[in-house]
Design an enzyme around this catalytic site. Structure first.
Site, PDB file in Angstrom:
ATOM      1  N   ASN A 229     -11.250  -1.928   5.851  1.00 32.74           N
ATOM      2  CA  ASN A 229      -9.859  -1.944   5.387  1.00 32.74           C
ATOM      3  C   ASN A 229      -9.382  -0.553   5.001  1.00 32.74           C
ATOM      4  O   ASN A 229      -8.270  -0.384   4.529  1.00 32.74           O
ATOM      5  CB  ASN A 229      -9.691  -2.898   4.203  1.00 32.74           C
ATOM      6  CG  ASN A 229     -10.240  -2.325   2.910  1.00 32.74           C
ATOM      7  OD1 ASN A 229     -11.249  -1.618   2.911  1.00 32.74           O
ATOM      8  ND2 ASN A 229      -9.590  -2.625   1.806  1.00 32.74           N
TER       9      ASN A 229
ATOM     10  N   ASP B  23     -12.179  -4.014   0.049  1.00 32.55           N
ATOM     11  CA  ASP B  23     -11.756  -5.375  -0.317  1.00 32.55           C
ATOM     12  C   ASP B  23     -12.817  -6.070  -1.164  1.00 32.55           C
ATOM     13  O   ASP B  23     -12.514  -6.793  -2.109  1.00 32.55           O
ATOM     14  CB  ASP B  23     -11.520  -6.233   0.940  1.00 32.55           C
ATOM     15  CG  ASP B  23     -10.165  -5.983   1.578  1.00 32.55           C
ATOM     16  OD1 ASP B  23      -9.244  -5.566   0.866  1.00 32.55           O
ATOM     17  OD2 ASP B  23     -10.043  -6.221   2.794  1.00 32.55           O
TER      18      ASP B  23
ATOM     19  N   LYS C 250      -8.886  -5.651  10.967  1.00 32.28           N
ATOM     20  CA  LYS C 250     -10.040  -5.162  10.203  1.00 32.28           C
ATOM     21  C   LYS C 250     -11.333  -5.202  11.013  1.00 32.28           C
ATOM     22  O   LYS C 250     -12.150  -4.281  10.935  1.00 32.28           O
ATOM     23  CB  LYS C 250     -10.186  -5.964   8.906  1.00 32.28           C
ATOM     24  CG  LYS C 250      -9.031  -5.744   7.948  1.00 32.28           C
ATOM     25  CD  LYS C 250      -9.192  -6.551   6.675  1.00 32.28           C
ATOM     26  CE  LYS C 250      -8.020  -6.305   5.740  1.00 32.28           C
ATOM     27  NZ  LYS C 250      -8.178  -7.008   4.456  1.00 32.28           N
TER      28      LYS C 250
ATOM     29  N   GLY D 235      -3.586 -12.433  -5.487  1.00 31.01           N
ATOM     30  CA  GLY D 235      -4.250 -11.255  -4.927  1.00 31.01           C
ATOM     31  C   GLY D 235      -3.678  -9.919  -5.337  1.00 31.01           C
ATOM     32  O   GLY D 235      -4.095  -8.881  -4.787  1.00 31.01           O
TER      33      GLY D 235
ATOM     34  N   GLY E  57     -12.168 -19.460   4.767  1.00 28.88           N
ATOM     35  CA  GLY E  57     -11.852 -18.425   5.751  1.00 28.88           C
ATOM     36  C   GLY E  57     -12.938 -17.374   5.840  1.00 28.88           C
ATOM     37  O   GLY E  57     -13.471 -16.927   4.823  1.00 28.88           O
TER      38      GLY E  57
ATOM     39  N   ILE F 271      -6.185 -14.753  -2.408  1.00 31.12           N
ATOM     40  CA  ILE F 271      -6.100 -13.301  -2.258  1.00 31.12           C
ATOM     41  C   ILE F 271      -4.750 -12.837  -1.711  1.00 31.12           C
ATOM     42  O   ILE F 271      -4.485 -11.640  -1.646  1.00 31.12           O
ATOM     43  CB  ILE F 271      -7.244 -12.749  -1.381  1.00 31.12           C
ATOM     44  CG1 ILE F 271      -7.104 -13.189   0.079  1.00 31.12           C
ATOM     45  CG2 ILE F 271      -8.600 -13.138  -1.951  1.00 31.12           C
ATOM     46  CD1 ILE F 271      -8.042 -12.430   1.027  1.00 31.12           C
TER      47      ILE F 271
ATOM     48  N   SER G 108       0.790  -1.236   0.000  1.00 27.80           N
ATOM     49  CA  SER G 108       0.000   0.000   0.000  1.00 27.80           C
ATOM     50  C   SER G 108       0.824   1.291   0.000  1.00 27.80           C
ATOM     51  O   SER G 108       0.486   2.222  -0.731  1.00 27.80           O
ATOM     52  CB  SER G 108      -0.981   0.008   1.180  1.00 27.80           C
ATOM     53  OG  SER G 108      -1.984  -0.953   0.998  1.00 27.80           O
TER      54      SER G 108
ATOM     55  N   TYR H 206      -0.949 -11.868  -2.032  1.00 28.98           N
ATOM     56  CA  TYR H 206      -0.165 -11.350  -3.165  1.00 28.98           C
ATOM     57  C   TYR H 206       1.346 -11.441  -2.935  1.00 28.98           C
ATOM     58  O   TYR H 206       2.138 -11.169  -3.833  1.00 28.98           O
ATOM     59  CB  TYR H 206      -0.557  -9.905  -3.489  1.00 28.98           C
ATOM     60  CG  TYR H 206      -0.265  -8.896  -2.389  1.00 28.98           C
ATOM     61  CD1 TYR H 206       0.984  -8.301  -2.265  1.00 28.98           C
ATOM     62  CD2 TYR H 206      -1.255  -8.532  -1.482  1.00 28.98           C
ATOM     63  CE1 TYR H 206       1.239  -7.378  -1.265  1.00 28.98           C
ATOM     64  CE2 TYR H 206      -1.014  -7.613  -0.489  1.00 28.98           C
ATOM     65  CZ  TYR H 206       0.240  -7.024  -0.383  1.00 28.98           C
ATOM     66  OH  TYR H 206       0.493  -6.117   0.612  1.00 28.98           O
TER      67      TYR H 206
ATOM     68  N   ALA I   9     -11.121 -10.230   5.652  1.00 34.36           N
ATOM     69  CA  ALA I   9     -11.094 -10.322   4.191  1.00 34.36           C
ATOM     70  C   ALA I   9     -12.112 -11.330   3.688  1.00 34.36           C
ATOM     71  O   ALA I   9     -12.775 -11.105   2.667  1.00 34.36           O
ATOM     72  CB  ALA I   9      -9.693 -10.700   3.723  1.00 34.36           C
TER      73      ALA I   9
END
Length: 293
Positions: A108, A123, A86, A260, A148, A237, A36, A239, A152
């Site tokens: 997020n 997300d 989150k 992701g 999960g 998801i 980010s 990355y 997320a």
């Protein structure tokens, strides 16, 4: 950035003294590779906005104190929120959360607007846009398996439940107890996975299995992945790494795979634009962030 805030953050931050305004990515250890800051700082530069994003490693016991300080700090503008905070930060800011964030009960992205700290979740939209652009995913697909149901996982579940047609069945695998089925979403325990694999059109890993300390692990084993149809899409998801062990096994089995990276890109674009009063999918933001490696 006020010294009181820097004391709450565990990692060392080198402040750009030319920029008073700042933003953060808040998580357990975003200083160890979060994408980010690169994305947002590139966009700040292209849009000529005097601001800078920094990674903020924060311990769970300090989260509430950090948010309280950020609300009062006039130089703080926005933050990306990563695991495992989150859901925790949603509970702190739920009165100022978007409708979607309230449905997901996880955020997020938080940002200042007229001295209020607002919370949202990008997300959800980012996950679906990434898949749609890669595979032109058919909205009539019948069976989805999401692994999960953390922050997320909730976002991705809600996204696909919203965007796909109502004749789909979404199976969500979670260790959490007493989760009630709703709409076309059915919760199943891990020991029930094998009974569902043969009919799945899309499988998405929304856990952190395959990342960090769990980099050598996979949510499904080879003998389970081999049960999928040849047309099944495997979406992780995560990355970093780009190809998790889960995706590697899926690729060996000649299944279509997606990581992701683009979900991370699109959620960042939407979050940045919201935080800076720009159109949700501002093309200038998207174009500059796409160039970040």
């Amino acid at each position: 950035m006020h010294s009181d805030i820097r004391k709450i953050i565990s990692n060392k931050i080198i402040i750009d003294k030319e920029k008073k305004k700042y933003s953060l990515i808040i998580g357990e250890e975003p200083s160890k590779g979060a994408r980010s800051p690169k994305l947002w700082n590139r966009a700040y530069k292209i849009h000529k906005i005097s601001n800078r994003m920094y990674p903020a490693d924060v311990k769970k016991k300090r989260i509430k104190k950090l948010i309280a300080k950020l609300i009062k700090d006039k130089n703080f503008s926005a933050a990306a929120i990563t695991n495992p905070y989150k859901e925790i930060i949603f509970e702190i800011l739920k009165k100022n959360a978007s409708k979607l964030a309230k449905e997901i009960r996880a955020v997020n992205c938080i940002y200042k607007k007229k001295d209020k700290l607002l919370a949202t979740n990008t997300d959800a939209e980012g996950s679906f846009i990434a898949l749609k652009k890669k595979f032109k995913f058919n909205r009539n697909k019948q069976f989805l398996l999401l692994i999960g149901f953390g922050g997320a996982g909730k976002a991705v579940t809600m996204a696909f439940n919203q965007y796909l047609k109502k004749n789909n069945t979404i199976f969500v695998v979670s260790r959490k107890k007493n989760l009630k089925n709703f709409s076309n979403i059915k919760f199943i325990h891990w020991n029930m996975i094998n009974k569902k694999l043969n009919n799945i059109d899309l499988c998405i890993n929304c856990t952190n299995i395959g990342f960090g300390k769990k980099i050598n692990q996979t949510p499904l084993l080879n003998n389970q992945i081999r049960r999928f149809k040849k047309t099944t899409i495997i979406y992780d998801i995560i990355y970093n790494p780009k190809i998790t062990k889960f995706l590697k096994i899926a690729k060996i089995n000649k299944l279509r795979i997606l990581n992701g990276i683009n979900m991370n890109l699109y959620q960042a674009v939407i979050g940045f634009n919201l935080s800076n009063n720009l159109a949700k999918m501002n093309s200038k933001t998207l174009s500059c962030m796409q160039k970040v490696k």
